[in-house]
Design a protein around this motif. Structure first.
Motif, PDB file in Angstrom:
ATOM      1  N   GLU A  52     -14.500  17.186  -9.497  1.00 23.39           N
ATOM      2  CA  GLU A  52     -15.494  16.457 -10.589  1.00 23.39           C
ATOM      3  C   GLU A  52     -16.041  15.368  -9.676  1.00 23.39           C
ATOM      4  N   LYS A  53     -17.155  15.205  -9.356  1.00 21.64           N
ATOM      5  CA  LYS A  53     -17.513  14.289  -8.492  1.00 21.64           C
ATOM      6  C   LYS A  53     -17.921  12.921  -9.087  1.00 21.64           C
ATOM      7  N   ASN A  54     -17.790  12.767 -10.450  1.00 18.98           N
ATOM      8  CA  ASN A  54     -18.261  11.573 -11.072  1.00 18.98           C
ATOM      9  C   ASN A  54     -16.908  10.905 -11.486  1.00 18.98           C
ATOM     10  N   LEU A  55     -15.913  10.688 -10.617  1.00 20.35           N
ATOM     11  CA  LEU A  55     -14.808   9.916 -10.822  1.00 20.35           C
ATOM     12  C   LEU A  55     -14.792   8.785 -10.169  1.00 20.35           C
ATOM     13  N   GLU A  56     -14.133   7.551 -10.426  1.00 19.10           N
ATOM     14  CA  GLU A  56     -13.804   6.256  -9.976  1.00 19.10           C
ATOM     15  C   GLU A  56     -12.595   6.114  -9.563  1.00 19.10           C
ATOM     16  N   LYS A  57     -12.386   5.691  -8.532  1.00 25.77           N
ATOM     17  CA  LYS A  57     -11.096   5.157  -7.880  1.00 25.77           C
ATOM     18  C   LYS A  57     -10.778   3.980  -8.443  1.00 25.77           C
ATOM     19  N   ILE A  58      -9.544   3.857  -8.870  1.00 19.32           N
ATOM     20  CA  ILE A  58      -9.101   2.567  -9.547  1.00 19.32           C
ATOM     21  C   ILE A  58      -8.593   1.486  -8.445  1.00 19.32           C
ATOM     22  N   SER A  59      -8.913   0.294  -8.445  1.00 18.68           N
ATOM     23  CA  SER A  59      -8.589  -0.697  -7.533  1.00 18.68           C
ATOM     24  C   SER A  59      -7.052  -0.836  -7.485  1.00 18.68           C
ATOM     25  N   ARG A  60      -6.387  -1.239  -6.605  1.00 18.36           N
ATOM     26  CA  ARG A  60      -5.052  -1.749  -6.559  1.00 18.36           C
ATOM     27  C   ARG A  60      -4.854  -2.744  -7.451  1.00 18.36           C
ATOM     28  N   LYS A  61      -5.551  -3.653  -7.472  1.00 21.08           N
ATOM     29  CA  LYS A  61      -5.230  -4.818  -8.261  1.00 21.08           C
ATOM     30  C   LYS A  61      -4.968  -4.320  -9.859  1.00 21.08           C
ATOM     31  N   GLU A  62      -6.042  -3.548 -10.180  1.00 20.47           N
ATOM     32  CA  GLU A  62      -5.582  -3.050 -11.602  1.00 20.47           C
ATOM     33  C   GLU A  62      -4.539  -2.075 -11.689  1.00 20.47           C
ATOM     34  N   LEU A  63      -4.259  -1.298 -10.614  1.00 25.50           N
ATOM     35  CA  LEU A  63      -2.982  -0.664 -10.566  1.00 25.50           C
ATOM     36  C   LEU A  63      -1.686  -1.324 -10.717  1.00 25.50           C
ATOM     37  N   GLU A  64      -1.750  -2.503 -10.104  1.00 27.72           N
ATOM     38  CA  GLU A  64      -0.569  -3.484 -10.326  1.00 27.72           C
ATOM     39  C   GLU A  64      -0.325  -4.034 -11.676  1.00 27.72           C
ATOM     40  N   GLU A  65      -1.560  -4.232 -12.216  1.00 24.14           N
ATOM     41  CA  GLU A  65      -1.441  -4.947 -13.596  1.00 24.14           C
ATOM     42  C   GLU A  65      -0.938  -3.903 -14.513  1.00 24.14           C
ATOM     43  N   ILE A  66      -1.189  -2.568 -14.418  1.00 29.44           N
ATOM     44  CA  ILE A  66      -0.606  -1.764 -15.148  1.00 29.44           C
ATOM     45  C   ILE A  66       0.730  -1.575 -14.963  1.00 29.44           C
ATOM     46  N   ALA A  67       1.252  -1.485 -13.329  1.00 29.57           N
ATOM     47  CA  ALA A  67       2.309  -1.427 -12.889  1.00 29.57           C
ATOM     48  C   ALA A  67       3.272  -2.565 -13.862  1.00 29.57           C
ATOM     49  N   ASP A  68       2.885  -3.921 -13.557  1.00 30.87           N
ATOM     50  CA  ASP A  68       3.518  -4.976 -14.061  1.00 30.87           C
ATOM     51  C   ASP A  68       4.140  -4.759 -15.454  1.00 30.87           C
ATOM     52  N   ARG A  69       2.991  -4.331 -16.306  1.00 31.28           N
ATOM     53  CA  ARG A  69       3.574  -3.961 -17.790  1.00 31.28           C
ATOM     54  C   ARG A  69       4.676  -3.044 -18.029  1.00 31.28           C
ATOM     55  N   VAL A  70       4.959  -2.023 -16.991  1.00 31.76           N
ATOM     56  CA  VAL A  70       6.096  -1.292 -16.936  1.00 31.76           C
ATOM     57  C   VAL A  70       7.416  -1.870 -16.300  1.00 31.76           C
ATOM     58  N   ARG A  71       7.058  -2.748 -15.133  1.00 33.63           N
ATOM     59  CA  ARG A  71       8.144  -3.472 -14.595  1.00 33.63           C
ATOM     60  C   ARG A  71       8.753  -4.417 -15.735  1.00 33.63           C
ATOM     61  N   SER A  72       8.070  -5.008 -16.507  1.00 35.04           N
ATOM     62  CA  SER A  72       8.250  -5.966 -17.287  1.00 35.04           C
ATOM     63  C   SER A  72       9.312  -5.665 -18.205  1.00 35.04           C
ATOM     64  N   LEU A  73       9.577  -4.292 -18.386  1.00 36.43           N
ATOM     65  CA  LEU A  73      10.251  -3.626 -19.254  1.00 36.43           C
ATOM     66  C   LEU A  73      11.516  -3.250 -18.770  1.00 36.43           C
ATOM     67  N   GLY A  74      11.678  -3.227 -17.220  1.00 41.37           N
ATOM     68  CA  GLY A  74      12.842  -3.021 -16.435  1.00 41.37           C
ATOM     69  C   GLY A  74      12.561  -1.980 -15.581  1.00 41.37           C
ATOM     70  N   TYR A  75      11.691  -1.313 -15.436  1.00 45.52           N
ATOM     71  CA  TYR A  75      11.585   0.018 -14.742  1.00 45.52           C
ATOM     72  C   TYR A  75      10.963  -0.336 -13.415  1.00 45.52           C
ATOM     73  N   GLU A  76      11.617   0.567 -12.282  1.00 43.54           N
ATOM     74  CA  GLU A  76      10.764   0.501 -10.911  1.00 43.54           C
ATOM     75  C   GLU A  76       9.684   1.255 -10.992  1.00 43.54           C
ATOM     76  N   VAL A  77       8.568   0.614 -10.474  1.00 47.57           N
ATOM     77  CA  VAL A  77       7.282   1.183 -10.090  1.00 47.57           C
ATOM     78  C   VAL A  77       6.640   0.936  -8.969  1.00 47.57           C
ATOM     79  N   SER A  78       6.229   2.172  -8.522  1.00 47.77           N
ATOM     80  CA  SER A  78       5.518   2.204  -6.996  1.00 47.77           C
ATOM     81  C   SER A  78       3.930   2.438  -7.291  1.00 47.77           C
ATOM     82  N   VAL A  79       3.286   1.842  -6.516  1.00 45.63           N
ATOM     83  CA  VAL A  79       1.797   1.683  -6.522  1.00 45.63           C
ATOM     84  C   VAL A  79       1.269   2.131  -5.105  1.00 45.63           C
ATOM     85  N   SER A  80       0.391   3.268  -5.435  1.00 49.32           N
ATOM     86  CA  SER A  80      -0.373   3.913  -4.250  1.00 49.32           C
ATOM     87  C   SER A  80      -1.927   3.778  -4.473  1.00 49.32           C
ATOM     88  N   ALA A  81      -2.670   3.030  -3.753  1.00 53.79           N
ATOM     89  CA  ALA A  81      -4.082   2.850  -3.892  1.00 53.79           C
ATOM     90  C   ALA A  81      -4.660   3.338  -2.796  1.00 53.79           C
TER      91      ALA A  81
END
Length: 259
Positions: A230-259
């Motif tokens: 599907e050509k009409n897809l947008e890559k998500i920025s590392r900044k936004e991915l890290e913001e999502i990750a931080d929500r899960v990290r705040s609950l005590g989970y280990e999260v890795s981010v690849s962008a």
């Protein structure tokens, strides 16, 4: 880079964003695609390209191919971090998946005992005892959950099964009792004239609740990195991915981010 198929049973090694130096194992046809999902972002393309003419590789062929490649890497003093089951579709669909995992663990211990064995799976077959038991043996069973919303999964992952249930999937993931890694690809765009976006506040809230129910030992989040069918897809920025990750990290989970 265009979408492509892996044209051998064993491929690589390659440098993986998430896993390090990875030797890939493809349990699907080398000239076609077999998957229980039809993800709009899959680097191997859509299932409509067909299953090919070569069929699934036999357990014996997988063993021989992996043994030869590992021996060569060992003799050449190459580095190996992980043996990764991926390839042209869903690896757990192979009828000899459990036996092949046992063979792989044996060969890993023989040639590269410090390497990990990983499986990248969409988790659609984990209700089968043989698949569940095999995934419980590997070092990294990396299981997909791109959304906790059935409408989003229908657009993003396009399950083949008409009775697919994300609620049932989450319940089955809970049965690993924390011995799993959840992987989620975040993306937004348009598909079949419909908006697809698993980064909205509602989507993230539902996804975080699902993570808490599953209680994995690790979460991997990433975004598209190669050309997608599907050509009409947008890559998500590392900044936004890290913001999502931080929500899960705040609950005590280990999260890795690849962008």
């Amino acid at each position: 880079m265009s979408t492509k198929l892996f044209d051998d049973i064993v491929f690589g090694p390659v440098s993986s964003r998430r896993l390090g130096i990875s030797l890939g194992v493809n349990l699907l046809p080398v000239d076609g695609k077999v998957c229980s999902f039809d993800c709009i972002y899959c680097e191997c393309g859509y299932n409509a390209q067909g299953r090919g003419k070569r069929g699934l590789p036999d357990r014996t062929d997988v063993y021989k191919a992996l043994d030869v490649r590992l021996q060569k890497m060992y003799e050449n003093k190459e580095k190996l971090d992980v043996i990764t089951f991926a390839g042209n579709g869903e690896p757990t669909l192979h009828p000899q998946f459990g036996e092949i995992i046992d063979d792989t663990l044996f060969l890993r211990d023989k040639w590269f005992p410090s390497a990990k064995v990983s499986v990248l799976s969409n988790a659609t077959c984990i209700a089968k005892k043989t698949v569940f038991d095999a995934l419980s043996k590997v070092d990294n069973n990396i299981l997909k959950l791109d959304s906790a919303n059935r409408e989003t999964i229908a657009l993003l992952n396009a399950p083949n099964a008409v009775n697919f249930s994300v609620e049932e999937l989450i319940d089955n993931l809970k049965k690993f009792e924390g011995n799993l890694i959840v992987q989620t690809l975040f993306v937004r765009g348009c598909h079949q004239e419909k908006i697809v976006d698993n980064t909205t506040e509602k989507e993230i809230d539902e996804w975080v609740k699902a993570i808490q129910k599953i209680n994995p030992r690790q979460v991997m989040i990433y975004t598209i990195d190669r050309e997608t069918p599907e050509k009409n897809l947008e890559k998500i920025s590392r900044k936004e991915l890290e913001e999502i990750a931080d929500r899960v990290r705040s609950l005590g989970y280990e999260v890795s981010v690849s962008a």
